[in-house]
Scaffold this motif. Sequence first.
Motif, PDB file in Angstrom:
ATOM      1  N   THR A 158       0.822  -1.208   0.000  1.00  0.00           N
ATOM      2  CA  THR A 158       0.000   0.000   0.000  1.00  0.00           C
ATOM      3  C   THR A 158       0.858   1.260   0.000  1.00  0.00           C
ATOM      4  O   THR A 158       0.579   2.214  -0.710  1.00  0.00           O
ATOM      5  N   SER A 159       1.923   1.226   0.805  1.00  0.00           N
ATOM      6  CA  SER A 159       2.745   2.412   0.991  1.00  0.00           C
ATOM      7  C   SER A 159       4.115   2.252   0.343  1.00  0.00           C
ATOM      8  O   SER A 159       4.741   1.192   0.439  1.00  0.00           O
ATOM      9  N   PRO A 160       4.611   3.321  -0.308  1.00  0.00           N
ATOM     10  CA  PRO A 160       5.954   3.234  -0.884  1.00  0.00           C
ATOM     11  C   PRO A 160       7.032   3.156   0.196  1.00  0.00           C
ATOM     12  O   PRO A 160       8.190   2.877  -0.123  1.00  0.00           O
ATOM     13  N   TYR A 161       6.655   3.382   1.444  1.00  0.00           N
ATOM     14  CA  TYR A 161       7.633   3.411   2.527  1.00  0.00           C
ATOM     15  C   TYR A 161       7.694   2.075   3.265  1.00  0.00           C
ATOM     16  O   TYR A 161       8.303   1.976   4.323  1.00  0.00           O
ATOM     17  N   SER A 162       7.022   1.047   2.738  1.00  0.00           N
ATOM     18  CA  SER A 162       7.084  -0.288   3.336  1.00  0.00           C
ATOM     19  C   SER A 162       8.084  -1.130   2.553  1.00  0.00           C
ATOM     20  O   SER A 162       8.403  -0.827   1.403  1.00  0.00           O
ATOM     21  N   MET A 197       6.850   6.986   8.628  1.00  0.00           N
ATOM     22  CA  MET A 197       8.080   7.562   8.068  1.00  0.00           C
ATOM     23  C   MET A 197       8.200   9.025   8.490  1.00  0.00           C
ATOM     24  O   MET A 197       7.247   9.607   9.016  1.00  0.00           O
ATOM     25  N   VAL A 246      12.453  12.057   2.590  1.00  0.00           N
ATOM     26  CA  VAL A 246      11.603  11.115   3.324  1.00  0.00           C
ATOM     27  C   VAL A 246      12.493   9.977   3.768  1.00  0.00           C
ATOM     28  O   VAL A 246      13.306   9.470   2.977  1.00  0.00           O
ATOM     29  N   TRP A 295      12.777   6.325   6.504  1.00  0.00           N
ATOM     30  CA  TRP A 295      12.107   5.338   7.363  1.00  0.00           C
ATOM     31  C   TRP A 295      13.017   4.151   7.568  1.00  0.00           C
ATOM     32  O   TRP A 295      13.972   4.009   6.800  1.00  0.00           O
ATOM     33  N   PRO A 301       0.136   5.521   6.000  1.00  0.00           N
ATOM     34  CA  PRO A 301       0.977   4.956   4.946  1.00  0.00           C
ATOM     35  C   PRO A 301       1.368   5.987   3.887  1.00  0.00           C
ATOM     36  O   PRO A 301       1.907   5.633   2.853  1.00  0.00           O
ATOM     37  N   TYR A 302       1.073   7.255   4.140  1.00  0.00           N
ATOM     38  CA  TYR A 302       1.406   8.323   3.185  1.00  0.00           C
ATOM     39  C   TYR A 302       1.932   9.511   3.971  1.00  0.00           C
ATOM     40  O   TYR A 302       1.713   9.620   5.176  1.00  0.00           O
ATOM     41  N   VAL A 303       2.621  10.382   3.298  1.00  0.00           N
ATOM     42  CA  VAL A 303       3.020  11.641   3.938  1.00  0.00           C
ATOM     43  C   VAL A 303       3.067  12.790   2.930  1.00  0.00           C
ATOM     44  O   VAL A 303       2.672  13.906   3.238  1.00  0.00           O
TER      45      VAL A 303
END
Lengths: 330, 330, 330, 330
Positions: free
Chosen positions: C128-132, D1, D38, D40, D62-64
Motif C-alpha cells: 500500500t505504501s511506498p515506505y514499506s 516515516m 523522506v 524510514w 501509509p502516506y506523507v
Amino acid sequence: MILYIIRKNADYSTLKEKLEASSATYKFIDLYGKRLVVGWPDSCLVGLQDPSIELIVNSRSPYVLSENNWKKEPTIVNVSGIEIGGEKVVVAAGPCSVESEEQIESVAKAIKSAGAKLLRGGTYKPRTSPYSFQGLGSEGIRILKKVGDSLGLPIVTEILDVRSLDVFKDVDMIQVGARNSQNFPLLRELGKFGKPVLLKRGMSTTVEEWMASADYILYEGNGNVVLCERGVRTFEKATRFTLDIGGMAAVKLLSHLPVCADPSHSAGKRELVQSLALAAIAAGADMLLIEVHPNPEKALSDSEQQLTPNSFSLLMERIKALANVLGRKV
Amino acid sequence: MILYIIRKNADYSTLKEKLEASSATYKFIDLYGKRLVVGWPDSCLVGLQDPSIELIVNSRSPYVLSENNWKKEPTIVNVSGIEIGGEKVVVAAGPCSVESEEQIESVAKAIKSAGAKLLRGGTYKPRTSPYSFQGLGSEGIRILKKVGDSLGLPIVTEILDVRSLDVFKDVDMIQVGARNSQNFPLLRELGKFGKPVLLKRGMSTTVEEWMASADYILYEGNGNVVLCERGVRTFEKATRFTLDIGGMAAVKLLSHLPVCADPSHSAGKRELVQSLALAAIAAGADMLLIEVHPNPEKALSDSEQQLTPNSFSLLMERIKALANVLGRKV
Amino acid sequence: MILYIIRKNADYSTLKEKLEASSATYKFIDLYGKRLVVGWPDSCLVGLQDPSIELIVNSRSPYVLSENNWKKEPTIVNVSGIEIGGEKVVVAAGPCSVESEEQIESVAKAIKSAGAKLLRGGTYKPRTSPYSFQGLGSEGIRILKKVGDSLGLPIVTEILDVRSLDVFKDVDMIQVGARNSQNFPLLRELGKFGKPVLLKRGMSTTVEEWMASADYILYEGNGNVVLCERGVRTFEKATRFTLDIGGMAAVKLLSHLPVCADPSHSAGKRELVQSLALAAIAAGADMLLIEVHPNPEKALSDSEQQLTPNSFSLLMERIKALANVLGRKV
Amino acid sequence: MILYIIRKNADYSTLKEKLEASSATYKFIDLYGKRLVVGWPDSCLVGLQDPSIELIVNSRSPYVLSENNWKKEPTIVNVSGIEIGGEKVVVAAGPCSVESEEQIESVAKAIKSAGAKLLRGGTYKPRTSPYSFQGLGSEGIRILKKVGDSLGLPIVTEILDVRSLDVFKDVDMIQVGARNSQNFPLLRELGKFGKPVLLKRGMSTTVEEWMASADYILYEGNGNVVLCERGVRTFEKATRFTLDIGGMAAVKLLSHLPVCADPSHSAGKRELVQSLALAAIAAGADMLLIEVHPNPEKALSDSEQQLTPNSFSLLMERIKALANVLGRKV
C-alpha cells in the motif's frame, strides 16, 4: 402485485364481487384522496376488468404504493404545518440525545433563529451496547414537546418499541431508525397510527427494500412518509457510514415520497457535515436532519458529529444560498 | 464497563453499599450459576474493592457478558434436552415456512431419520414486501409443536413482534432474525422470558455489535444464547449473502457462547448448501440450520434454497463423517 | 460471444472462410488438446454452421473459456509435476516475504516435512505504501529457486510488473495478486507466457469478473490457471478480509478450473488460519496457500498472520484427516 | 516515516552524512519548489537534527507527501494551461470511448461551447471481458490530440499498460483507472514521467490507500496529481457504483491535492448524472469528469450513462450557477 385506482365516486360493488370470486388476496386502501385496491398474486387477477377502475398498475417490484407509476405528482407531507416535499427545503435540527430541559431550550432557540423548522432529539436511543446511555424516554418527549410548543417547532423523535406508541401521540413526526427499517410489525402499526413517519434506510437496505418498507406503512393507509438516507455500511472508515447520495437520487426517480438526508450520522465527524449537507441538497433532498448540541464535547452520545449552534447557523446560510440557486427556499 | 464476579456464598452487602455510594449505574445478574455485577461508567468505579469480589473484568468493548474473559469454559445451551455447544454438532432442519400439517409431518419424519435433532420452520415471516406470504403465525406454531412433540423434536421458530411473546411459550428455541438483530426492546424481553435464543447476526452487523446484542439478552439473566451466522451483505451476487466463516470463527475465539451457521440463507441456491454446511462445521460451528422442504419447487417462500429430504439425508452423512474426524459427533 | 469446438482432425477451412466473410471478430485457440474458435458479437454469427464444428456454445456471460459448459471434466493444472485439481489437495506454504536464504531454507524444510508440495514466498511485494518493505525482487526469486530445487519443491511467487516477465522464467507458478486481478495487459502476457498462473480474486471482484479475468489468460492459449479466493473487502474488521467460501464454491459449480483458498491473508491473525483453511477444504478447495515463517514476530511483512513451522505441521495433520474423509488426499 | 523539509538554499551536506550514517532508507525529493527528504523506519531516525531542516513531519499513515500537514496551501495542478484546484471548477467531458474522428469532433465542439475545459475519451479501455470492445489505442490518442489541438482543449485519457507510456507523450493528463489504482509499477513510472495524473480511487480502495497510491507518484517527484472519486463497490445495485461523496470530502480535509468526481461511472444511468455532479460540486470537488456522446444509444461502451450534448449543456448551466453561489467559477 396489481394496483387498481378506483374512478372518483364510481360504484365498485361489482369489482368487489369479482375480487371476492378470485382467489387473490386484496385490500382496499384510501391514500392521497384516492380509493385504491392492491391484490396479489397476479395470476389470480389476470384479465380482471371493471368500469369502476380508472387505472391498473402492474408492479414486479416488492412495492407499488410508494412508486410514482400511479401518482406522478410529488407527495407533500404535512408535519403540523410544516410541508416537506414542496418548494421549501426543511431542516430538522437538535441534539443526538435529549439530556435536559435547559439543553433543549438553548438549542431550540438557536436552531430556530438559524432557520430550522423542526426540532429533533433522541429520547429512546438505539444503542449497540446495553451499557451506553439509553435516553430519557417519555420524559425526553415531554421536554421536547414543551420546548417545541413554546417556540412553535414541531418535534421529531425516534420510536424503538412498538409497545410505546401511546407515548408518541404528542410527537409530530415519528422517526424509524436504521435498525428498525425492516421491523415490519412496527411499520404496520405506524401505518395505522397515521402520524408522519421519517423512515430511515437500514444500513444495508437496498433502495428496493427501503421502498418496500415504505409500502408497509402506506398499505395501512398512512401516506405521510418521508424517506431518509443516513449512510450505508461499507468498508470505508474515514466516515462513519457512506452517505449514498446516488441511492437517494434513485429513490427520487422511482418514488413520489419526499426524501431526507442525515449528514450527521454518516459523517461521524463535524468537519464533514457541511459537505454532505450541501451535497444532499444539490442532489435533491427535500429535508435535512442535522445534529446540533449547545456543547458537543459534553454530549452523552455521538459527541464528535454534533455541530455547535454557531457552526449550524453558518451552515444554514450556505444551505439557503444553495437552495435558492436550485429554485428552492428554506 | 466493569464486571465483578461475586465469591460463592460471600456476603456482598458492603459491596452493594459501595456501589450505591458511587454514582455508577450497576446491576446484579445471575448467570451460569454465578452472581455478577456489571457497572459503568468506569470512572465512577475506579479503585472499588471488596472481599466479596472474586474477579474484576474491565471491558473496553461494547459487551462483557458474552465474552470469555471471565468464563473460560464454553457455554452449553440446553434446548429441551438437546445440548448445543458440547461435543455434538446439532442440526436443526425444516422448511423455510410452515405451510400445512402434512408438510411438517412429512419433513419432520425425514429430517429426524436423517439425524436432525431440532425441527425448524418459519411461522411469522419477515418479508421484504407486504405482498408476500407472511406465514401462518400462531397456527404454524401449533402445527410445529404438535408434530415436534409426536416425534420428540424440540422446535425452533422466529419471533417478529415483541407483543407476541405469549404465543412462543410452547416454542423450545426462539429465533431472532437478521432484521431484528439490533431490535433492543425485543432482545431485552427475550432476556426476561428465559427461553433459549438463536440470535442471528444482522446482515451488516459487525462481530462486535453481534456480541453486544447477545449482552442485551444475558444482561436480563438469560444465558441461553446461540450466535448464528447467516451471511452478510456484500457486493457479490453469486450467493444470496456472503457466509462469513471468518467472522463466525472470530466469535468462537472471543465468546463462550455456542455458534451456529445458516448455510441455506447465505447460499440462496441448493447446489451450494452442502459446501457451506461442511465449511461451517470444519470452522467449528456447534449447530447448523438447514432448510428442507418435501417439495422445494412448490414452497411458498425461498424455494430455490431448500433441500429435498433425500439430499438432506446425503448431506447428513457427510456432516457426520466430517464431525467425526474433527472429534465431534452429530 | 460464441464458442465453436472443432471436430478432431476435421478440415475447417470453409469455417474459416465463413468467419472471414462475417463481420465478426474471431480467434482460433488451442486449449486442453482441442481447437476452438471464439467469435463475437453474436449478431454477426447467427446461423453459422459448418461440418467441422463439433459443438456450439453461446455465452451471455463476460466469459466462456473458463466455464464448464463446453468442458465438463475438471482441469488439472500441472506445476512442474505437482497436479492441482485432481484427487489430491495441494498445499503451498512459505513466508509472506522472502527475506534471506537462511529463512527460506529453514522454512522450506519444515513445510516439506509437514507435507506441503509447493514453496511460496513474496519477492516483488505489492505494498500500500511506498515506505514499506518492497521485497527482494529477482534476488528473492534466485533464493526461492535454489532452495526449491534442492528440496524438490516447485516455487510460487507473485508478479507485479509486466516488464519483469523474463525474471519469472524460473518460477514454476506465477501468482497474480488481488490488486492485479484486472490488470488486463498483464493477464494477456501471462496467457502468452504459458506458465501456470495462480489468479487471485480482486478484493471487490465478483465471481463473474474473476472468471472473465481467467478468460483473458485462456484466450491467449494458456489453460493452466488456478483461481484463488483470498477474501473480499467488507465492513467487517474482525478479520482482515472476508473469505468468501460461498463465492469459491460458486466458481467450482461454474468453472472447470481448480480453485485455491488463501486463509492467511483473509484471517489476518494466526489464530483464525486453521478454521479458514479447514473450511476451504471442506467446501472443495483443490489447493491452499498458507503463510509460514520461522519466526513470525520478526517478519518484515504481515507478521500477525504467519504460522510457525510447528503450528503449520499441526494444521497439516488436520488437513490430511479432513481431506481423507472427503475422499481426497494431501 | 519521517519527512524533512530543507530550508531554502541551506547547505544540507551534513544532513546527508547523518542520513547516510543512520541505517534508514531515505530519498531526496523536489516537490512544489521545495527540497524534501523522506526516511524510514522512524526508529533509525529518532533525534536526528540538522540546521538545514526547516520542518520535521512524522507520519503514522501509509502516506506523507500527499497529506497537508507539511503543505497547507492547496496544490494547483496545471494541465496545459488549465488550472485544477484553484478558484475554478474544471469540467472534463467526452465519450466513454473514442470511436472515430467525426464522433470526437462533434462532441468536442459541443462540450467546448457548453464550457468544458478538457476533452476526455477512452482509447485503451479496461474491459471486464476480453470479448468487449477494447478501444482504438494509439489511433484514438491521435484523434483526441488532433481535435483537442484544433479547439484548444487539452486531452485526458487512460493508460492501461506501463509499456505504452511513449504513446502518452502527447496526452495532457494521464488517467489511472480504478483497476490500476494500486498498480504500483505504473504509479512509479507516472511519477517519473512527470505529466499530470488523474488518479482514480479503486472500487474498494480506502481513503488511506488512495492517498498512499498518490504518494507513489509524488515520491518520484511528480506533484501533479488530481484524486478522482468514481464510486465504490457496495451491495446497492440501483446505481452502478456508490459515489462516496463523504470519502471525497474526507480527502479534501487530509490532502493538499485537488479532487475530482466522476458522476457518470457511479450513476450508471444518465438520469442520475446531474444529481451526482451537482452533489460533488457542493461537497467541494475541483473537477468533474462527465461522459458525453453525440449519440449515446449507439455508443460502443457504457451507452446508458453517457449524456447527449444537449443535456450536458443544461447540466453545465446548473453547475455554473452552483459553483457561483459557492464562491467558485467554471
